[in-house]
Scaffold this motif. Structure first.
Motif: not given
Length: 253
Positions: A51-52, A99-105, A174-184, A230-235
């Motif tokens: 969703i995020a 997309g991948y930056t939205a949940p952690p941000l 906490w879930f957004l911060l932790l859950g933003g790491v695993r998809p990358v 490079l984009w993966l590194f950014l994510f």
């Protein structure tokens, strides 16, 4: 609703709430970790990250001047955001990168609000964003998922006391911060498996190269001519830095 009631609601939303006990902050972090690490649980909880993720695509598409046609969320935790506009340029790049930056941000922003004692404001703000997103959902499963998420935020913010609100808000952040790491890491693993598959069948490296052709990283590589790595590194950088910074705010360090 009279003016006094409106004022009371406004003061409730924008006012500050007391910090929860430290044990509650740590306990909610452990609960969020248990929602991210076990594979069986993650298959369900990942819907919230989707969703995020898709909401990030949609919001940046609108802010960059693109026309948002709709968002679809699927039961396999995948999603699709369709927007119209130039197929290249900064607007398309920002939309793909969101997309991948939205949940952690979002988690980082939520941690900042919690550190500033604005628990109720976080809950109401999340409700508003989910209601706005609901308008753009184009499939039944997506409507159900976003409706349930928005309903949960609304009920907790309106019907529960400060302690329950704090526990819910801290768990979500906490879930957004932790859950933003695993998809990358999952995307990186998928690209690695495709590269190994291509080598196994003797395909030219240009045909595979570790790509997941529909992934955000590979779309960005085509848009910018910068390597997908490079984009993966950014994510990774955004997700890990958000987790470290947000975690410090939540723990009061």
């Amino acid at each position: 609703m009279d003016n006094a009631s409106i004022t009371d609601v406004w003061d409730r939303v924008v006012g500050s709430q007391p910090d929860p006990e430290q044990w509650l902050v740590i306990a909610t972090g452990l609960v969020a970790l248990l929602a991210v690490v076990p594979h069986g649980v993650w298959r369900v909880s990942r819907n919230a990250v989707t969703i995020a993720h898709e909401g990030g695509h949609g919001l940046i598409a609108l802010l960059s001047g693109r026309r948002l046609d709709g968002i679809r969320l699927h039961s396999d935790t995948s999603g699709l955001t369709v927007s119209r506009g130039k197929p290249h340029g900064i607007g398309m790049v920002l939309t793909a990168a969101a997309g991948y930056t939205a949940p952690p941000l979002l988690g980082l922003g939520g941690a900042w609000l919690l550190a500033a004692h604005h628990i109720t404001a976080l809950l109401w703000g999340a409700t508003v964003l989910l209601v706005a997103m609901l308008v753009m959902i184009r499939n039944a499963y997506g409507v159900l998922t976003v409706f349930l998420a928005g309903g949960a935020f609304l009920l907790v913010s309106w019907l529960t006391g400060p302690e329950v609100q704090a526990a819910f808000a801290y768990t979500v952040v906490w879930f957004l911060l932790l859950g933003g790491v695993r998809p990358v890491f999952e995307l990186q693993g998928r690209r690695r498996r495709e590269r190994a598959h291509g080598r196994r069948f003797g395909l030219p490296s240009g045909d595979w190269g570790g790509r997941a052709p529909d992934s955000d990283a590979d779309q960005l590589a085509r848009l910018t001519h910068a390597p997908a790595a490079l984009w993966l590194f950014l994510f990774h950088a955004v997700a890990l830095c958000s987790l470290i910074g947000g975690g410090r705010w939540l723990l009061g360090l």
